[in-house]
Design an enzyme around this catalytic site. Structure first.
Site, PDB file in Angstrom:
ATOM      1  N   HIS A 235       0.827  -1.192   0.000  1.00  0.00           N
ATOM      2  CA  HIS A 235       0.000   0.000   0.000  1.00  0.00           C
ATOM      3  C   HIS A 235       0.865   1.248   0.000  1.00  0.00           C
ATOM      4  CE1 HIS A 235      -3.506   2.311  -0.252  1.00  0.00           C
ATOM      5  NE2 HIS A 235      -3.051   3.098   0.686  1.00  0.00           N
ATOM      6  N   TYR A 239       1.763   5.290  -2.541  1.00  0.00           N
ATOM      7  CA  TYR A 239       2.172   6.659  -2.243  1.00  0.00           C
ATOM      8  C   TYR A 239       3.545   6.969  -2.847  1.00  0.00           C
ATOM      9  CZ  TYR A 239      -1.967   6.635   0.469  1.00  0.00           C
ATOM     10  OH  TYR A 239      -3.277   6.528   0.812  1.00  0.00           O
ATOM     11  N   PHE A 387      -7.898   1.579  -9.690  1.00  0.00           N
ATOM     12  CA  PHE A 387      -6.496   1.990  -9.721  1.00  0.00           C
ATOM     13  C   PHE A 387      -6.043   2.489 -11.088  1.00  0.00           C
ATOM     14  CE2 PHE A 387      -5.562  -2.767  -9.885  1.00  0.00           C
ATOM     15  CZ  PHE A 387      -4.994  -2.794 -11.140  1.00  0.00           C
TER      16      PHE A 387
END
Lengths: 559, 156
Positions: A235, A239, A387
């Site tokens: 995850h 970022y 996504f």
């Protein structure tokens, strides 16, 4: 009681700066390798989008053994190679420009060649059909050792780059004692500090477990532990994909728009929040997994909602910067400024459109993170619908927008085909909205992701329209990327030569405090310690109650 | 801190309130209304599955009056049993594991949406409210035959 503030520059020396030409060349090749990988990846993506409408063009691909082989290439080349390569190049440049000093030359070369070696090794394994395990490579599906080694080298390349950034920062600090870190360098280095910690999970998984297992040195794999280590990084990696785009949205897009960065301290706060909160959220990818207590999943749900917060701050700050630009250009009223933005600049149009799509990407992401609501969408086509609006647009379209000024700057050429470039961003925007509409509506009807639908033994009537929209949208996106590659090639090969000048960074409205407690923002050691504490809170209960590894699964290469 | 513009302050406060309200709703749905996620429910070595209860006898049975258990074994590329018949209106606990690689178990039109990992037992309780047939799809990539791995649940 406001502290004394420096002027609003985000770089050490706004008057100018020259990067050694060998470093410029290395950065140029990072960017070329990244977009080269994307060019290959989207050809497969086109075939995969058509697959959802029942159209099979896989036979056109010489040597392709299965749908899943192409899907592995699509994922690795887009999500790992494009992102790592582009980010290595772009943030090396922003750090050097921010600090006003060159980087460590040999380390930069080492990082580039490590990346290229990683691409060649993993590429060989994928193209020869020895690694059709997708970019998530969950064991006990097993790939050739070269695949794991290649992926490990891609990560090592980012580590070498971050060592370089930290080395440059510490040299700058010694040369400029007591000064605030220039904002442009701060947000670049913060991005790599986050990723250095985040990538430890995948490093332990690949180097400690999967690579020795694929070489026969370990008897078995532990599927749950592997998934947990993967999503520890997996995850946070989103970022690491997104923050370079945020660097551009904060530091460059206001300049394209004719505005200013809203606030220096708030921008630092946003990046520090991403550093602290990106990692302890991985279980929200494992809501549907066995073996993880429900209470631990809820802890990660809370932290995931926490990491949504800096994106909400960003939404405000970036739109405020755009509004300043639009009003300075004569925009009036509540929305009039939006239409006065310089839409003829492809760097601006691509990135503002990427932001608009990211609103939908963010909302669907919050839905994915929403604990039991996730049960409706987990592993359905909804997820790639989501996504492709985040990494596939907010990131990829932003990178293309950046490329419209960065590639001319790196190659000392003028951009060729500016109008085609502007059109390209709009075409991509329309394409991804149609594509995501298809995937998301199909996902809500249970249409699976990662599936060769052409040959599936099941179907539902409600998937038909969803599949057609997916195929049409994906085709439009593919055509848009062809235009992008064409504009890039024309620029590199036939653009008019020119002196590149400086890169287009913006100033801030509110500069950094030169005294007072805000100076603590610049002490990365404190924030790294806070991050480690949150990681321990989020992961120690699981690891303590689960370890040692259950190496029970032998490998399967049934692809 | 630099002065924060009042619009920004309002935006930040409203954003925080929104996230807290969403989380509270999710927590209530999970722990108040019983819409649970799978939790830790036991481990099993893949090679022991065939001789370890309850996985030695895949199928649906009544474990106590009014409570049912559906035991499923996943392997590349099918579910055993492929057709699962469950009663309407009574709680059914699905217990699933894999003997080879990672699979998925998604019962269409329900919130039965599970990852199935070798080494672990996936468990979820669900009550079917209406009779009907549901498609079951393996929704995690499991190799060359992934797109042929499916089954059905019939609530009756």
């Amino acid at each position: 009681m406001s502290a004394a503030r420096a002027n609003g520059s985000i770089v050490h020396d706004p008057s100018g700066f020259a990067l050694p030409s060998s470093q410029r060349a290395a950065i140029r090749w990072f960017v070329y390798v990244g977009f080269g990988a994307m060019g290959i990846a989207v050809i497969h993506g086109f075939a995969q989008a058509l697959n959802y409408a029942g159209i099979n063009i896989l036979t056109w691909f010489p040597g392709l053994q299965s749908y899943y082989q192409g899907l592995t290439i699509h994922g690795v080349f887009n999500a790992l190679v494009l992102t790592f390569a582009f980010t290595n190049g772009f943030l090396a440049l922003t750090t050097a420009r921010g600090l006003g000093r060159p980087l460590h030359g040999p380390l930069l070369q080492a990082s580039l060649w490590t990346l290229i070696l990683g691409v060649l090794l993993s590429g060989w394994a994928m193209f020869s059909g020895r690694a059709s395990v997708l970019f998530t490579f969950y064991p006990p599906l097993q790939a050739h050792p070269a695949y794991y080694l290649g992926l490990a080298l891609l990560v090592v390349s980012t580590w070498l780059l971050s060592i370089n950034l930290f080395w440059s920062l510490s040299r700058w600090r010694r040369e400029n004692p007591g000064q605030r870190i220039p904002l442009l360098a701060f947000i670049s280095v913060a991005t790599y500090a986050m990723w250095d910690l985040a990538s430890l999970g995948i490093a332990v998984e690949v180097v400690g477990l999967l690579l020795p297992w694929s070489l026969g040195w370990l008897d078995g794999a532990d599927p749950l532990l592997s998934r947990t280590l993967f999503w520890f990084s997996g995850h946070a990696i989103v970022y690491f994909w997104l923050l370079p785009a945020y660097v551009s949205w904060y530091a460059f897009v206001p300049r394209h728009a004719g505005g200013k960065i809203f606030s220096d301290p708030l921008t630092r706060v946003v990046f520090l929040l991403f550093l602290a909160l990106s990692i302890p959220t991985g279980f929200h990818h494992q809501y549907a997994d066995p073996g993880i207590p429900e209470a631990m999943k809820f802890t990660h749900a809370i932290l995931t909602f926490g990491v949504f917060y800096p994106s909400l701050i960003t939404a405000f700050s970036v739109i405020a910067a755009l509004e300043m630009g639009g009003r300075a250009r004569g925009g009036r009223g509540l929305t009039g400024w939006f239409f006065k933005l310089p839409w003829g600049d492809p760097s601006l149009s691509a990135q503002v459109l990427a932001m608009l799509v990211f609103v939908l990407g963010g909302i669907t992401g919050l839905i994915n993170a929403s604990f039991n609501v996730n049960q409706v969408v987990h592993n359905t086509a909804w997820i790639p619908g989501h996504f492709h609006m985040t990494v596939g647009t907010a990131v990829a379209l932003s990178f293309m927008g950046i490329a419209y000024w960065l590639v001319p700057w790196l190659s000392s050429r003028e951009l060729r085909g500016r109008r085609i470039a502007v059109a390209q961003s709009w075409i991509y925007f329309v394409g991804v909205l149609v594509f995501a509409r298809g995937m998301i509506s199909g996902g809500l009807e249970g249409m699976p992701r990662r599936t060769f639908m052409v040959a599936a033994t099941y179907s539902k009537p409600s998937w038909e329209l969803a599949g057609v929209l997916t195929a049409v949208g994906g085709t439009i996106m593919f055509l848009s990327v062809i235009l992008f590659v064409g504009v890039m090639l024309a620029t590199i090969l036939a653009g008019r030569r020119r002196d590149p000048g400086d890169i287009p960074f913006a100033d801030t409205l509110v500069g950094p405090a030169v005294s007072g407690w805000e100076r603590h923002f610049d002490r990365f050691g404190i924030w790294v310690a806070v991050t480690i504490l949150l990681i321990v809170i989020a992961y120690a209960p699981f690891l303590v109650s689960y370890l040692p590894p259950k190496l029970w699964s032998s490998g399967f290469s049934i692809y | 801190m630099a002065k924060i513009h009042r619009y920004e302050r309002a935006f930040l406060i409203l954003s925080a309130i929104m996230l807290v309200v969403f989380l509270a709703a999710l927590g209530y749905a999970a722990f108040g209304m019983g819409l649970h996620l799978p939790t830790r429910a036991g481990q099993i070595r893949p090679e022991d599955v065939a001789r370890t209860p309850p996985f030695d006898r895949p199928g649906v049975r009544e474990v106590e009056p009014g409570r049912w258990e559906a035991v499923v074994v996943a392997r590349a590329w099918g579910f055993n049993p492929a057709e699962i018949r469950v009663p309407v209106g009574q709680p059914v606990t699905f217990r699933i594991t894999s003997v080879d690689i990672i699979h998925g178990f998604h019962v269409d039109d329900t919130r039965i949406n599970l990852m199935v990992l070798p080494g672990q037992v996936s468990e979820l309780e669900y009550t079917f409210r209406k009779p009907g047939e549901h498609l079951v799809i393996c929704h995690e990539y499991c190799g060359a035959g992934h797109h042929a791995m499916a089954g059905k649940v019939i609530a009756e």
